[in-house]
Scaffold this active site. Structure first.
Site, PDB file in Angstrom:
ATOM      1  N   ASP A 193     -13.055 -87.259  33.836  1.00  0.00           N
ATOM      2  CA  ASP A 193     -12.946 -87.360  35.281  1.00  0.00           C
ATOM      3  C   ASP A 193     -12.780 -88.839  35.622  1.00  0.00           C
ATOM      4  OD1 ASP A 193     -13.327 -86.843  38.201  1.00  0.00           O
ATOM      5  OD2 ASP A 193     -14.105 -84.925  37.481  1.00  0.00           O
ATOM      6  N   HIS A 263      -8.163 -87.166  39.452  1.00  0.00           N
ATOM      7  CA  HIS A 263      -9.478 -87.285  38.818  1.00  0.00           C
ATOM      8  C   HIS A 263      -9.377 -87.924  37.439  1.00  0.00           C
ATOM      9  CE1 HIS A 263     -12.394 -85.385  41.507  1.00  0.00           C
ATOM     10  NE2 HIS A 263     -11.447 -84.522  41.846  1.00  0.00           N
ATOM     11  N   GLU A 331      -8.228 -81.995  44.537  1.00  0.00           N
ATOM     12  CA  GLU A 331      -8.474 -83.280  45.203  1.00  0.00           C
ATOM     13  C   GLU A 331      -7.535 -84.376  44.677  1.00  0.00           C
ATOM     14  OE1 GLU A 331     -13.201 -82.620  46.171  1.00  0.00           O
ATOM     15  OE2 GLU A 331     -12.660 -83.646  44.325  1.00  0.00           O
TER      16      GLU A 331
END
Length: 504
Positions: A193, A263, A331
């Protein structure tokens, strides 16, 4: 495992026939009878074949460690066609019926666990353990009972984020034990991440040499207070193989996740040239804290796609299970592509109408790498934004409506809607411990409508299961993780395993 953990299995001692046995997840049917069976140190575990040896060893080890009763294991001589005889008989019927199904039959003469397959025998053993005492010194008496059981869904998973905070190998094994006790069969391991790269890649050793470490933490509820605090850790490939073997012995498949194309700031900290802003100063020290979102993304460059081929090919060789999770756009801040001249030129040259289509380009590219290795791609529900093939599995983490759309579009779907299954959210409104905002009481987990009523019968069959997630921004220790996971894990397991008619 500890004795306290064993108590968490909700085991029950011998009970009167009219009393209900508390087995979690609740079986399809339980019929109590008069009588009971006492295990002794002379009891023998007999197997129908060597394929059950790991399950027998698991049970014998449990009996010795927690109740002080080591049990002999007897494997029949298949060449002589010996019958399965012993006080505890484990039989793999291999009958082609629902995988994971089993029958547990306890009489005053002995115990038989008969599985539809090898995994069913293991799940029958989990039920048997719940009928035993929870501590040494209490006679291991099992009530006479007949249990008929099989799972509701083929995919029953639990997730752990080891990026925001790292957990050692021994704890990963303990976490896997928790899943096994609850008859879950997939461990979703979130390995990369923005905040770190936690899995060794032989093809790119710098990913862990640099990308596994960061300089700072943020204390308290977001935005919190930044604290210079060196933090790091990663899993070697030998450790990964050890964990995969440990899980396989418990009929749990490990699903690794490497997040792309967003990410991935830990990756870009090592390779800033892979970003849309390669001229910015290199952030090899990973100075950002643990709560950053909407950071830079992978740029569509030849060297990036070459990297993805190398890393995902090696990942496929490391994890034998059928699934590889790629994140896939959750995201993912598309503004970086909009502002990148190089990305815009790439889109024009490849006929991509917008940034959502570019996101799908990355997914299609990695999917081909995975498919060539015989793997199936799983991605968060944003992978549908630019269109993906229906052989990709969609993991629905946002509102259930996105899972409905995925099933209606023909995708296999794993329902993991954050409003029902994110165990990093508080369990009660008045909870004082720091956690993500919002709350999910155990009742809500238990009543999560995994198969939405809006789906037709054909669409409903595409819902292959469910899982819950444990994101660890606010859960830096095993104790805090367990505070978030329990008792909601029991509710998850029952909703994933028990057929609706069995749930009370």
């Amino acid at each position: 495992m500890t004795a306290t953990m064993a108590a968490g299995l909700t085991a029950v001692q011998a009970q009167e026939p009219e009393k209900k046995n508390s087995i979690i997840p609740e079986p399809v049917s339980v019929t109590s009878h008069e009588g009971e069976f006492l295990l002794t140190r002379a009891s023998v575990v007999a197997l129908s074949g060597e394929d059950l040896l790991s399950t027998a060893s698991y049970f014998s080890g449990y009996m010795e460690e927690y109740l002080g009763y080591p049990l002999e294991i007897r494997v029949p001589n298949t060449k002589k066609k010996e019958s399965v005889t012993g006080e505890i008989c484990l039989v793999n019927s291999d009958n082609g019926e629902t995988p994971g199904g089993y029958q547990l039959h306890v009489t005053s003469e002995g115990i038989t666990v008969r599985g539809n397959d090898a995994s069913g025998v293991f799940y029958g053993i989990q039920t048997l353990i719940q009928l035993l005492p929870t501590r040494a010194g209490v006679l291991p008496i099992v009530p006479a009972v007949v249990v008929e059981d099989y799972p509701r869904f083929p995919y029953r998973g639990m997730h752990l984020d080891v990026v925001r905070h790292y957990f050692p190998v021994n704890y990963i094994k303990r976490y896997i034990d928790y899943l096994a006790w609850h008859k879950l069969n997939y461990f979703h391991w979130h390995l990369t991440d923005d905040q770190g790269w936690r899995v060794e890649m032989k093809c790119r050793p710098e990913l862990t040499a640099q990308g596994a470490n960061r300089e700072g933490e943020i204390e308290g509820l977001y935005p919190g207070v930044y604290t210079p605090l060196p933090y790091g850790g990663y899993y070697t490939q030998e450790e990964v193989k050890e964990i995969v073997r440990y899980a396989a012995d418990r009929y749990i498949t490990v699903v690794p996740e490497i997040d792309i194309p967003g990410h991935c700031m830990a990756l870009l900290g090592v390779y800033p040239e892979f970003s849309t802003t390669p001229d910015e100063p290199k952030k090899a020290a990973l100075t950002w804290g643990i709560y950053n979102k909407f950071n830079n993304v992978l740029a569509p460059k030849p060297e990036v796609f070459a990297f993805l081929t190398e890393v995902f090919s090696e990942l496929c060789d490391l994890f034998p299970g059928p699934y590889i999770h790629v994140g896939g756009g959750d995201e993912c801040a598309k503004k970086w592509w909009k502002e990148s001249e190089q990305a815009q030129v790439f889109m024009q040259e490849n006929g991509l109408k917008d940034e959502k289509a570019l996101q799908s380009y990355f997914i299609h590219y990695v999917q081909k790498v995975l498919n060539d290795k015989g793997k199936i791609l799983i991605g968060w529900d944003e992978i549908m934004e630019g269109g993906v093939s229906t052989d990709c599995v969609v993991m629905n983490w946002r509102r259930p409506g996105y899972g409905i759309q995925a099933a209606q579009a023909g995708h296999p779907v794993i329902m993991a809607s954050s409003g029902y299954s994110y165990f990093n959210l508080k369990e009660a409104r008045r909870q004082q411990e720091v956690a993500h905002r919002g709350y999910i009481p155990v009742e809500k987990v238990y009543t999560y409508p995994i198969v939405p009523e809006e789906l037709t019968a054909e669409e409903a069959r595409r819902v292959i299961g469910t899982q819950a997630c444990m994101w660890t921004e606010y859960f830096p220790t095993p104790a805090k993780v367990e505070f978030g996971v329990f008792p909601r894990l029991a509710a998850l397991s029952e909703n994933a395993w028990s057929v609706p008619e069995a749930k009370s």
